[in-house]
Design an enzyme around this catalytic site. Sequence first.
Site, PDB file in Angstrom:
ATOM      1  N   GLY A 143      56.143  18.719  45.578  1.00 31.25           N
ATOM      2  CA  GLY A 143      55.793  19.962  45.966  1.00 31.25           C
ATOM      3  C   GLY A 143      54.657  20.819  44.639  1.00 31.25           C
ATOM      4  O   GLY A 143      53.897  20.215  44.293  1.00 31.25           O
ATOM      5  N   LYS A 161      61.271  19.231  34.058  1.00 36.94           N
ATOM      6  CA  LYS A 161      60.848  19.905  35.381  1.00 36.94           C
ATOM      7  C   LYS A 161      60.775  21.089  35.674  1.00 36.94           C
ATOM      8  O   LYS A 161      62.113  21.960  35.217  1.00 36.94           O
ATOM      9  CB  LYS A 161      61.671  19.371  36.457  1.00 36.94           C
ATOM     10  CG  LYS A 161      61.226  19.407  37.859  1.00 36.94           C
ATOM     11  CD  LYS A 161      62.290  19.098  38.696  1.00 36.94           C
ATOM     12  CE  LYS A 161      62.998  20.073  39.365  1.00 36.94           C
ATOM     13  NZ  LYS A 161      64.662  19.143  40.123  1.00 36.94           N
ATOM     14  N   ASP A 255      69.317  15.201  50.188  1.00 31.89           N
ATOM     15  CA  ASP A 255      67.388  14.980  50.043  1.00 31.89           C
ATOM     16  C   ASP A 255      67.737  14.646  49.841  1.00 31.89           C
ATOM     17  O   ASP A 255      66.030  13.844  48.256  1.00 31.89           O
ATOM     18  CB  ASP A 255      67.403  16.665  48.984  1.00 31.89           C
ATOM     19  CG  ASP A 255      65.564  16.273  49.345  1.00 31.89           C
ATOM     20  OD1 ASP A 255      64.720  15.897  50.227  1.00 31.89           O
ATOM     21  OD2 ASP A 255      65.535  16.848  48.402  1.00 31.89           O
TER      22      ASP A 255
END
Length: 423
Positions: A143, A161, A255
């Site tokens: 994403g 990240k 998730d």
Amino acid sequence: MNLHLVFFLILVLTVSLSSSNLHASNANAQAETPGIQEARVVHHQNLNKIILVALIVCCVLLGGIFLFLSRVWFGRHKILRSSSSKSEGTMEAAKGKTLNPVSAKLNYSRMTDKKSSVAIFDFQLLEAATNSFCKSNIMGESGSRIVYRAHLEEHFKAAVKIANSDADREFENEVSWLSKMRHQNIIKLLGYCIHGESRFLVYELMENGSLETQLHGPNHGSSLTWFLRLRIAIDVARALEYLHEHSNPPLVHRDLKSSNVLLDSKFNAKLSDFGLAIASGMQHKNMKMSGTLGYVAPEYISHGKLTDKSDVYAFGVVLLELLTGRKPMENMSSNAYQSLISWAMPQLTDRSKLPSILDPVIRNTMDLKHLYQVAAVAVLCVQPEPSYRPLITDVLHSLIPLVPVELGGSLRVTEPVHSEDLH
């Protein structure tokens, strides 16, 4: 208190004492002898003694105050000097000099739970370690989130990240959960960085990237043998078992997907991305619907119901990816998608057709009995009714015997290391 004020108060006290003693001395002198000259002599002698005593008291008090203030000053100077040296060490690291990664680069910050700690990284350090976040250091993208390889030192590398700029709650959630977890199959959070509106998470480096990249990237699963795939499935199941059975409180990952399964240099798998993780059994009336199409359990989509069986469903999808090499959602046309489950389910239960839907990389490389057993586990995990799905512990016990001990089977079962054991 101001030093001059202290000295002034002492002098006032001394003068007051001297005055009172003076009156007492004059009265005594007049009572004992009528000679004025003798009385004056007595007065001067007493006054000299009083002044001497007052001076001694002043010197002792001033000396004590001086020693106290000196100690305070030297203590503050030592703290400032220590802080300055840490700052200089961080700037040197940002310029590319090799320093001890623990002492010079990390400032430890206690979280709410006193048994856990995470490290705070300076932005200048991360910028230097990623070569100003150069494209050549990009390890993967999911994403709007980009993961960079960071060279913090010659033998100290990490993954950085960049978190979503509009997801502070997820950022705080991930730091909070991962700072408390220590398990061989859960990614290790080294620290984080907050720079203006930007948020960065620093993890241990997983050299082989994500399972998604390995299966659906340029290599198309060519590095993943049958036993490696089984071992990856077992590693993920172990991580989920820890979350569901041993974590306090028990968690639902929420998730689970192949892009959140990371692989180290030996293809050991670790579960990552805990931004959406929540405590199991809580009421989630106002919870925002989230997840990834193809992995989300049907009861969550239709009724917002979320339990540990939702993770089991997503695990079943990942297991099907490992078996077939296909993505969870395939683009059939411009507006049409087909789910992996709807495509595979009719063939998973037909033993004659099952080998034909396998990833060509692993086709004809396994014992068919083992293949049937893994397929049966996958079918149970993706059942539409949550109560028909097995517990992740039962899944784990079904898969472990299929991997030889020398390839990391049952010997890989170890007790999870809790954060309190590290402090």
